[in-house]
Design a protein around this motif. Structure first.
Motif, PDB file in Angstrom:
ATOM      1  N   MET A 156       0.818  -1.139   0.050  1.00 40.11           N
ATOM      2  CA  MET A 156       0.123  -0.048   0.193  1.00 40.11           C
ATOM      3  C   MET A 156       0.797   1.101   0.015  1.00 40.11           C
ATOM      4  SD  MET A 156      -1.563   0.034   3.693  1.00 40.11           S
ATOM      5  CE  MET A 156      -0.557  -0.292   5.160  1.00 40.11           C
ATOM      6  N   VAL A 157       1.858   1.220   0.505  1.00 38.88           N
ATOM      7  CA  VAL A 157       3.049   2.254   0.338  1.00 38.88           C
ATOM      8  C   VAL A 157       3.146   2.896  -0.987  1.00 38.88           C
ATOM      9  CG1 VAL A 157       3.725   2.116   2.682  1.00 38.88           C
ATOM     10  CG2 VAL A 157       5.023   0.938   0.841  1.00 38.88           C
ATOM     11  N   HIS A 158       3.165   1.849  -1.829  1.00 34.56           N
ATOM     12  CA  HIS A 158       3.388   2.149  -3.281  1.00 34.56           C
ATOM     13  C   HIS A 158       2.240   2.188  -4.022  1.00 34.56           C
ATOM     14  CE1 HIS A 158       7.305   0.825  -2.142  1.00 34.56           C
ATOM     15  NE2 HIS A 158       6.959  -0.381  -1.942  1.00 34.56           N
ATOM     16  N   LEU A 167       0.175  11.041   1.649  1.00 35.61           N
ATOM     17  CA  LEU A 167      -0.047  10.470   2.859  1.00 35.61           C
ATOM     18  C   LEU A 167       1.268   9.614   3.176  1.00 35.61           C
ATOM     19  CD1 LEU A 167      -3.608   8.643   2.557  1.00 35.61           C
ATOM     20  CD2 LEU A 167      -2.821  10.822   3.755  1.00 35.61           C
ATOM     21  N   PHE A 168       2.344   9.752   2.380  1.00 34.04           N
ATOM     22  CA  PHE A 168       3.703   8.842   2.500  1.00 34.04           C
ATOM     23  C   PHE A 168       4.653   9.978   2.472  1.00 34.04           C
ATOM     24  CE2 PHE A 168       1.042   5.397   0.820  1.00 34.04           C
ATOM     25  CZ  PHE A 168       0.612   4.793   2.302  1.00 34.04           C
ATOM     26  N   ASN A 169       4.258  11.330   2.818  1.00 43.70           N
ATOM     27  CA  ASN A 169       5.420  12.498   2.399  1.00 43.70           C
ATOM     28  C   ASN A 169       6.613  12.176   3.430  1.00 43.70           C
ATOM     29  OD1 ASN A 169       4.108  13.395   0.254  1.00 43.70           O
ATOM     30  ND2 ASN A 169       3.093  15.119   1.272  1.00 43.70           N
ATOM     31  N   THR A 170       6.263  11.820   4.593  1.00 40.52           N
ATOM     32  CA  THR A 170       7.298  11.693   5.410  1.00 40.52           C
ATOM     33  C   THR A 170       6.961  10.411   6.433  1.00 40.52           C
ATOM     34  OG1 THR A 170       6.145  13.138   7.286  1.00 40.52           O
ATOM     35  CG2 THR A 170       7.449  14.334   5.674  1.00 40.52           C
ATOM     36  N   VAL A 195      -4.432 -10.565   8.014  1.00 42.50           N
ATOM     37  CA  VAL A 195      -3.941  -9.338   7.535  1.00 42.50           C
ATOM     38  C   VAL A 195      -2.598  -9.461   6.643  1.00 42.50           C
ATOM     39  CG1 VAL A 195      -3.047  -7.024   8.178  1.00 42.50           C
ATOM     40  CG2 VAL A 195      -5.008  -7.971   9.338  1.00 42.50           C
ATOM     41  N   ASN A 196      -2.762  -9.036   5.453  1.00 44.78           N
ATOM     42  CA  ASN A 196      -1.391  -8.937   4.574  1.00 44.78           C
ATOM     43  C   ASN A 196      -0.548  -7.676   4.739  1.00 44.78           C
ATOM     44  OD1 ASN A 196       0.439  -9.447   2.763  1.00 44.78           O
ATOM     45  ND2 ASN A 196      -0.867  -9.673   0.964  1.00 44.78           N
ATOM     46  N   LEU A 197       0.625  -7.441   5.165  1.00 45.22           N
ATOM     47  CA  LEU A 197       1.168  -6.446   5.265  1.00 45.22           C
ATOM     48  C   LEU A 197       2.462  -6.689   4.358  1.00 45.22           C
ATOM     49  CD1 LEU A 197       0.843  -5.138   9.057  1.00 45.22           C
ATOM     50  CD2 LEU A 197       0.021  -3.855   7.003  1.00 45.22           C
ATOM     51  N   ALA A 198       2.683  -7.504   3.518  1.00 40.49           N
ATOM     52  CA  ALA A 198       3.968  -7.744   2.884  1.00 40.49           C
ATOM     53  C   ALA A 198       3.998  -6.350   1.790  1.00 40.49           C
ATOM     54  CB  ALA A 198       3.559  -8.843   1.648  1.00 40.49           C
ATOM     55  N   ALA A 199       5.395  -6.344   1.550  1.00 40.74           N
ATOM     56  CA  ALA A 199       5.971  -5.489   0.638  1.00 40.74           C
ATOM     57  C   ALA A 199       5.561  -3.995   1.125  1.00 40.74           C
ATOM     58  CB  ALA A 199       5.318  -5.726  -0.700  1.00 40.74           C
ATOM     59  N   ASN A 200       5.738  -3.479   2.361  1.00 40.20           N
ATOM     60  CA  ASN A 200       5.360  -1.961   2.570  1.00 40.20           C
ATOM     61  C   ASN A 200       6.718  -1.383   3.184  1.00 40.20           C
ATOM     62  OD1 ASN A 200       2.501  -1.392   2.247  1.00 40.20           O
ATOM     63  ND2 ASN A 200       2.231  -3.380   3.474  1.00 40.20           N
ATOM     64  N   ASP A 201       7.733  -1.852   2.964  1.00 37.98           N
ATOM     65  CA  ASP A 201       9.134  -1.256   3.375  1.00 37.98           C
ATOM     66  C   ASP A 201       9.061  -1.079   4.885  1.00 37.98           C
ATOM     67  OD1 ASP A 201       9.894  -0.941   0.772  1.00 37.98           O
ATOM     68  OD2 ASP A 201       8.867   1.057   0.791  1.00 37.98           O
ATOM     69  N   LEU A 202       8.471  -2.081   5.721  1.00 34.89           N
ATOM     70  CA  LEU A 202       8.647  -2.028   7.034  1.00 34.89           C
ATOM     71  C   LEU A 202       9.886  -2.198   7.434  1.00 34.89           C
ATOM     72  CD1 LEU A 202       5.274  -3.918   8.137  1.00 34.89           C
ATOM     73  CD2 LEU A 202       5.673  -1.255   7.512  1.00 34.89           C
TER      74      LEU A 202
END
Length: 314
Positions: A156-158, A167-170, A195-202
């Motif tokens: 989602m971050v992409h 929503l992802f500026n900082t 919940v799938n949180l894969a591939a979110n740069d965590l």
């Protein structure tokens, strides 16, 4: 006589004028006092801080407030228990009071461990607008599968729509975005078991997992695949926060190469499958638990999910 009448008349006129003037003066003073009170109330309202609490459920909200008052001398206001949720919200008068109360996080209350945090709106001024809320509601609707009871937040971050709305500026807006997303998902009263949180740069400092545990602690299946998690502390922060977690995917993270699997298993008492490998005997586990659940196949190996997300399969 005439002078007396005139005097009386003069007195009457003087009485009327002076008292009317005095009344007007008093009324002006009253208005000023009311305006000052209004300004004070507005100031106090603006400076109130909202807290979110878990671990209070074995007692009433008021009993918890009494506990906080005894321990900190700070009064909780506007107590509100979230329906169908472990969350209790309350306000305090100032940031200073909030900082004092937050120090109680980790204390024991009514045979449970209290967790307290300060909550905020996302992105600073102007971003908690109806447009942003509608955007997040729409995003949740597009990512929720009611049949699988799954909230698929992979990558989602992409997401270009979220990015274009700032929503992802900082790092701060990123963190606050997820807090807001979880709150809205909870308000939508969707049944979330996976919940799938894969591939979110965590990374090791991301707070997504903590936020998820506060809003959806009954998650049974969780994927954190293909992120940047390298430290065990990422998971120890949520020790005992997911009491029903059965299956966990961490493949594609640096931590996989650090031989922490056994430590991760210890943090989640009902974990049965880690990265597609059985780590506990589920039948025996169900037998010794006080509230057994049926033995189930691996969630992340169902045909539906093979079509939905290849990142789950190792």
């Amino acid at each position: 006589m005439y002078n007396n009448r005139g005097g009386r008349g003069g007195n009457r006129n003087g009485y009327g004028q002076s008292n009317r003037g005095g009344f007007q003066s008093n009324r002006g003073g009253f208005q000023n006092a009311q305006q000052s009170l209004d300004r004070a109330n507005q100031f106090n309202s603006q400076n109130q801080v909202t807290l979110e609490i878990t671990g209070w459920q074995n007692a009433s909200p008021q009993e918890f407030a009494n506990f906080v008052s005894r321990k900190t001398k700070v009064g909780l206001m506007n107590l509100r228990a979230e329906p169908n949720s472990p969350l209790l919200r309350a306000t305090v008068k100032s940031q200073r009071d909030a900082d004092v109360v937050v120090k109680l996080s980790g204390a024991r209350f009514a045979n449970d461990v209290v967790r307290i945090r300060i909550i905020d709106t996302i992105g600073g001024a102007g971003t908690n607008t109806p447009n942003t809320i509608d955007l997040l509601k729409s995003f949740i609707a597009s990512r929720y599968d009611a049949n699988l009871k799954m909230l698929n937040l992979e990558g989602m971050v992409h997401d270009q729509t979220l990015i274009s709305n700032g929503l992802f500026n900082t790092a701060t807006t990123n963190s606050k975005f997820f807090t807001a997303l979880m709150k809205i998902a909870l308000q939508q009263k969707i049944d979330v078991q996976t919940v799938n949180l894969a591939a979110n740069d965590l990374n090791d400092y991301s707070k997504y997992l903590t936020e998820l545990s506060l809003h959806f602690p009954k998650v049974k299946n969780l994927s954190l695949a293909n992120n940047k998690i390298s430290k065990l502390d990422f998971f120890t922060k949520v020790r005992n926060r997911f009491p029903l977690l059965r299956e966990l995917i961490i493949a594609g993270n640096p931590i996989v190469n650090m031989n922490f699997h056994a430590d991760i298993v210890k943090l989640f008492p009902r974990l049965v499958v880690l990265d597609g490998t059985p780590v506990r005997d589920e039948a025996k586990l169900n037998a010794i638990m006080t509230f057994p659940v049926p033995t189930a196949p691996m969630f992340f190996e169902t045909p539906d999910l093979q079509k939905l997300n290849h990142n789950f399969h190792l």
